[in-house]
Design a protein around this motif. Structure first.
Motif, PDB file in Angstrom:
ATOM      1  N   LYS A  11      -0.558  35.813  11.378  1.00  0.00           N
ATOM      2  CA  LYS A  11      -1.168  37.150  11.357  1.00  0.00           C
ATOM      3  C   LYS A  11      -2.683  37.061  11.594  1.00  0.00           C
ATOM      4  CE  LYS A  11      -1.068  41.323   8.634  1.00  0.00           C
ATOM      5  NZ  LYS A  11      -0.295  42.377   9.140  1.00  0.00           N
ATOM      6  N   VAL A  12      -3.343  36.114  10.918  1.00  0.00           N
ATOM      7  CA  VAL A  12      -4.794  35.971  11.106  1.00  0.00           C
ATOM      8  C   VAL A  12      -5.078  35.524  12.540  1.00  0.00           C
ATOM      9  CG1 VAL A  12      -6.878  34.770  10.364  1.00  0.00           C
ATOM     10  CG2 VAL A  12      -5.226  35.496   8.681  1.00  0.00           C
ATOM     11  N   ARG A  13      -4.253  34.588  13.053  1.00  0.00           N
ATOM     12  CA  ARG A  13      -4.479  34.113  14.428  1.00  0.00           C
ATOM     13  C   ARG A  13      -4.330  35.263  15.421  1.00  0.00           C
ATOM     14  NH1 ARG A  13      -1.568  28.713  13.546  1.00  0.00           N
ATOM     15  NH2 ARG A  13      -3.309  27.497  12.764  1.00  0.00           N
ATOM     16  N   SER A  14      -3.282  36.068  15.239  1.00  0.00           N
ATOM     17  CA  SER A  14      -3.062  37.135  16.212  1.00  0.00           C
ATOM     18  C   SER A  14      -4.157  38.181  16.074  1.00  0.00           C
ATOM     19  CB  SER A  14      -1.682  37.764  16.065  1.00  0.00           C
ATOM     20  OG  SER A  14      -1.642  38.528  14.895  1.00  0.00           O
ATOM     21  N   PHE A  15      -4.665  38.371  14.832  1.00  0.00           N
ATOM     22  CA  PHE A  15      -5.776  39.314  14.634  1.00  0.00           C
ATOM     23  C   PHE A  15      -6.986  38.857  15.438  1.00  0.00           C
ATOM     24  CE2 PHE A  15      -9.441  41.216  12.865  1.00  0.00           C
ATOM     25  CZ  PHE A  15      -9.025  42.435  12.376  1.00  0.00           C
ATOM     26  N   GLU A  16      -7.302  37.564  15.300  1.00  0.00           N
ATOM     27  CA  GLU A  16      -8.474  37.041  16.010  1.00  0.00           C
ATOM     28  C   GLU A  16      -8.270  37.121  17.513  1.00  0.00           C
ATOM     29  OE1 GLU A  16      -8.878  33.204  14.246  1.00  0.00           O
ATOM     30  OE2 GLU A  16      -9.834  33.995  12.450  1.00  0.00           O
ATOM     31  N   ALA A  17      -7.065  36.790  17.987  1.00  0.00           N
ATOM     32  CA  ALA A  17      -6.794  36.815  19.432  1.00  0.00           C
ATOM     33  C   ALA A  17      -6.911  38.240  19.946  1.00  0.00           C
ATOM     34  CB  ALA A  17      -5.411  36.262  19.705  1.00  0.00           C
ATOM     35  N   HIS A  75     -10.112  46.999   4.734  1.00  0.00           N
ATOM     36  CA  HIS A  75     -10.264  45.639   5.223  1.00  0.00           C
ATOM     37  C   HIS A  75      -9.123  45.385   6.199  1.00  0.00           C
ATOM     38  CE1 HIS A  75      -8.107  45.635   1.375  1.00  0.00           C
ATOM     39  NE2 HIS A  75      -7.264  44.896   2.073  1.00  0.00           N
ATOM     40  N   PRO A  76      -9.260  44.363   7.037  1.00  0.00           N
ATOM     41  CA  PRO A  76      -8.312  44.230   8.149  1.00  0.00           C
ATOM     42  C   PRO A  76      -6.860  43.967   7.762  1.00  0.00           C
ATOM     43  CG  PRO A  76     -10.313  42.982   8.603  1.00  0.00           C
ATOM     44  CD  PRO A  76     -10.395  43.436   7.181  1.00  0.00           C
ATOM     45  N   ALA A  77      -6.602  43.099   6.806  1.00  0.00           N
ATOM     46  CA  ALA A  77      -5.200  42.743   6.571  1.00  0.00           C
ATOM     47  C   ALA A  77      -5.065  41.985   5.253  1.00  0.00           C
ATOM     48  CB  ALA A  77      -4.693  41.863   7.713  1.00  0.00           C
ATOM     49  N   PHE A  79      -3.587  38.910   2.860  1.00  0.00           N
ATOM     50  CA  PHE A  79      -3.463  37.458   3.040  1.00  0.00           C
ATOM     51  C   PHE A  79      -4.472  36.921   4.048  1.00  0.00           C
ATOM     52  CE2 PHE A  79       0.852  38.905   1.787  1.00  0.00           C
ATOM     53  CZ  PHE A  79       0.974  38.199   0.608  1.00  0.00           C
ATOM     54  N   THR A  80      -5.689  37.423   3.997  1.00  0.00           N
ATOM     55  CA  THR A  80      -6.765  36.900   4.850  1.00  0.00           C
ATOM     56  C   THR A  80      -7.904  36.469   3.919  1.00  0.00           C
ATOM     57  OG1 THR A  80      -7.504  39.168   5.128  1.00  0.00           O
ATOM     58  CG2 THR A  80      -6.231  38.233   6.939  1.00  0.00           C
ATOM     59  N   PRO A  81      -8.588  35.378   4.242  1.00  0.00           N
ATOM     60  CA  PRO A  81      -9.497  34.782   3.251  1.00  0.00           C
ATOM     61  C   PRO A  81     -10.737  35.623   2.915  1.00  0.00           C
ATOM     62  CG  PRO A  81      -9.548  33.561   5.335  1.00  0.00           C
ATOM     63  CD  PRO A  81      -8.428  34.549   5.446  1.00  0.00           C
ATOM     64  N   VAL A  82     -11.366  36.212   3.945  1.00  0.00           N
ATOM     65  CA  VAL A  82     -12.587  36.992   3.662  1.00  0.00           C
ATOM     66  C   VAL A  82     -12.229  38.190   2.769  1.00  0.00           C
ATOM     67  CG1 VAL A  82     -14.474  38.331   4.665  1.00  0.00           C
ATOM     68  CG2 VAL A  82     -13.655  36.280   5.852  1.00  0.00           C
ATOM     69  N   CYS A  83     -11.139  38.851   3.121  1.00  0.00           N
ATOM     70  CA  CYS A  83     -10.695  40.013   2.331  1.00  0.00           C
ATOM     71  C   CYS A  83     -10.379  39.597   0.891  1.00  0.00           C
ATOM     72  CB  CYS A  83      -9.454  40.652   2.951  1.00  0.00           C
ATOM     73  SG  CYS A  83      -9.693  41.183   4.647  1.00  0.00           S
ATOM     74  N   THR A  84      -9.798  38.420   0.734  1.00  0.00           N
ATOM     75  CA  THR A  84      -9.472  37.941  -0.622  1.00  0.00           C
ATOM     76  C   THR A  84     -10.745  37.834  -1.459  1.00  0.00           C
ATOM     77  OG1 THR A  84      -7.604  36.713   0.295  1.00  0.00           O
ATOM     78  CG2 THR A  84      -8.348  36.056  -1.900  1.00  0.00           C
ATOM     79  N   VAL A 159     -11.054  48.072  10.560  1.00  0.00           N
ATOM     80  CA  VAL A 159     -12.291  47.291  10.419  1.00  0.00           C
ATOM     81  C   VAL A 159     -12.733  47.388   8.953  1.00  0.00           C
ATOM     82  CG1 VAL A 159     -13.085  47.511  12.803  1.00  0.00           C
ATOM     83  CG2 VAL A 159     -13.661  49.308  11.152  1.00  0.00           C
ATOM     84  N   ARG A 160     -13.863  46.742   8.638  1.00  0.00           N
ATOM     85  CA  ARG A 160     -14.360  46.808   7.260  1.00  0.00           C
ATOM     86  C   ARG A 160     -15.237  48.053   7.109  1.00  0.00           C
ATOM     87  NH1 ARG A 160     -12.813  41.964   5.263  1.00  0.00           N
ATOM     88  NH2 ARG A 160     -12.801  40.279   6.777  1.00  0.00           N
ATOM     89  N   SER A 161     -14.613  49.173   6.751  1.00  0.00           N
ATOM     90  CA  SER A 161     -15.345  50.432   6.560  1.00  0.00           C
ATOM     91  C   SER A 161     -15.622  50.644   5.080  1.00  0.00           C
ATOM     92  CB  SER A 161     -14.510  51.626   7.025  1.00  0.00           C
ATOM     93  OG  SER A 161     -14.273  51.580   8.393  1.00  0.00           O
ATOM     94  N   PRO A 178     -18.022  43.976  10.750  1.00  0.00           N
ATOM     95  CA  PRO A 178     -16.995  43.295  11.550  1.00  0.00           C
ATOM     96  C   PRO A 178     -16.073  42.452  10.660  1.00  0.00           C
ATOM     97  CG  PRO A 178     -19.101  42.180  11.742  1.00  0.00           C
ATOM     98  CD  PRO A 178     -19.359  43.398  10.908  1.00  0.00           C
ATOM     99  N   ALA A 179     -14.909  42.120  11.212  1.00  0.00           N
ATOM    100  CA  ALA A 179     -13.888  41.388  10.451  1.00  0.00           C
ATOM    101  C   ALA A 179     -14.408  40.057   9.923  1.00  0.00           C
ATOM    102  CB  ALA A 179     -12.660  41.157  11.328  1.00  0.00           C
ATOM    103  N   SER A 180     -15.311  39.421  10.671  1.00  0.00           N
ATOM    104  CA  SER A 180     -15.737  38.067  10.301  1.00  0.00           C
ATOM    105  C   SER A 180     -16.810  38.039   9.216  1.00  0.00           C
ATOM    106  CB  SER A 180     -16.251  37.350  11.553  1.00  0.00           C
ATOM    107  OG  SER A 180     -17.233  38.155  12.171  1.00  0.00           O
TER     108      SER A 180
HETATM  109  C1  BEZ Z   1     -10.414  37.642   6.755  1.00  0.00           C
HETATM  110  O1  BEZ Z   1     -10.431  38.611   6.002  1.00  0.00           O
HETATM  111  O2  BEZ Z   1     -10.519  36.500   6.353  1.00  0.00           O
HETATM  112  C2  BEZ Z   1     -10.301  37.848   8.235  1.00  0.00           C
HETATM  113  C3  BEZ Z   1      -9.667  38.972   8.711  1.00  0.00           C
HETATM  114  C4  BEZ Z   1      -9.547  39.123  10.079  1.00  0.00           C
HETATM  115  C5  BEZ Z   1     -10.067  38.170  10.940  1.00  0.00           C
HETATM  116  C6  BEZ Z   1     -10.724  37.062  10.432  1.00  0.00           C
HETATM  117  C7  BEZ Z   1     -10.836  36.894   9.069  1.00  0.00           C
END
Ligand code: BEZ
Length: 253
Positions: A11-17, A75-77, A79-84, A159-161, A178-180
C-alpha cells in the motif's frame, strides 16, 4: 513475512508510485477532480457538517463538537510510518488540546476494521493509546466535503490537511502538508492560542509568536483607546506598529 505486512508495504509503495506518476496536466488527474466534485473551502466558511463512522462510533460533527473548538486532520493511509508518529503525537498532546477546549478528530479513507487494527500498532510503537476518534472515511464523504484529496498529488488518497474550526463552526485555519512530511502539532496549538487570544483582545500575534510573548496592537486601535485597553503600556515602533505584553496573563515574577 505476514500477509498483513505485505499488504501494508504494498500500500505504501503504491501510494508513493501513484504520487510520482500523477503529474499536473495529466488528463487522469483532471478527470478525478470532476469525479469527486471537489468543494473548495476557505477561511471564514462554515465548516461542512457530516455524520461518519469513527473508532468511537458514528460522529455527527456539529453535535460532537458542542461548544468546543475542533481540529480535523487527514492523513494518507493506515499502517504508514509517518502517520503512525502523527497519531501518537496528537494522543500525547491530548491534555494540551483539552486545556484549550479543543476536540481533535483524525481521518483516513480506510475502513474501520483497519483503523482498529492499526490502533494496536500505534499503542505499541508510540507508547500511547489512541485517545481521540479516527474517522473511517472509506466512502470519501468527508474527504470530498473538505477537499482533502488533491488529485495532482495522489488520485484517491487524502493529503495531510488540517482544519481548525471554532465553536461557531467557522473554518479558522486550513493547512496542507505533503505525504512525506509529518506535521508539527505544536504549531497547531500555537495557532489555537493565537486565535483564542485575538478573538478576545484587539491584538494580532507576530512572526514565531508563542504564548507569553509580546503581541501587536491592531493598527485600527487609536492611541487614546490603546491607553485604556492595554494598561501594561506599549512601545510604538511606528505609528502603525505598537507592541504590548500579552493582555490576558500576569507578568512573569
Ligand atoms: C507515511 O505516513 O509514512 C507515508 C504515507 C504516504 C507516503 C509516504 C509515507
Amino acid at each position: 513475512m505476514s500477509s498483513e505486512h505485505e499488504y501494508v508495504t504494498e500500500k505504501v509503495r503504491s501510494f508513493e508510485a501513484e504520487g510520482a506518476r500523477v503529474a499536473p496536466g495529466d488528463g487522469r488527474a483532471g478527470r478525478q477532480v470532476d469525479l469527486l466534485q471537489t468543494a473548495s473551502l476557505r477561511l471564514g466558511d462554515k465548516a461542512p457538517d457530516f455524520t461518519q463512522d469513527s473508532t468511537q462510533g458514528p460522529i455527527h460533527l456539529y453535535e460532537w463538537m458542542g461548544d468546543s473548538w475542533a481540529v480535523l486532520f487527514s492523513h494518507p493511509a493506515d499502517f504508514t510510518p509517518v502517520c503512525t508518529t502523527e497519531l501518537g503525537m496528537v494522543a500525547r498532546l491530548k491534555q494540551e488540546f483539552d486545556k484549550r477546549n479543543v476536540k481533535v478528530i483524525g481521518l483516513s479513507v480506510d475502513p474501520l476494521f483497519r483503523h482498529d487494527m492499526w490502533a494496536g500498532d500505534i499503542a505499541e510503537t508510540q507508547g500511547v493509546e489512541l485517545n481521540f476518534p479516527l474517522l473511517a472515511d472509506a466512502d470519501r464523504k468527508v474527504a470530498q466535503l473538505y477537499d482533502m484529496i488533491h488529485p495532482n498529488a495522489h488520485a484517491t488518497e487524502t493529503v495531510r490537511s488540517v482544519f481548525i474550526i471554532d465553536p461557531k463552526k467557522t473554518v479558522r485555519l486550513i493547512h496542507t502538508y505533503p505525504a512525506s512530511t509529518g506535521r508539527n502539532f505544536d504549531e497547531v496549538l500555537r495557532v489555537i492560542d493565537s486565535l483564542q487570544l485575538t478573538d478576545d483582545h484587539k491584538v494580532a500575534t507576530p512572526a514565531n509568536w508563542k504564548a507569553g510573548d509580546d503581541v501587536i496592537i491592531l493598527p485600527s486601535v487609536r492611541n487614546q483607546e490603546a491607553d485604556k485597553l492595554f494598561p501594561k503600556g506599549y512601545r510604538e515602533l511606528k505609528p502603525y506598529f505598537r507592541m504590548t505584553p500579552q493582555p490576558n496573563i500576569e507578568p512573569a515574577e
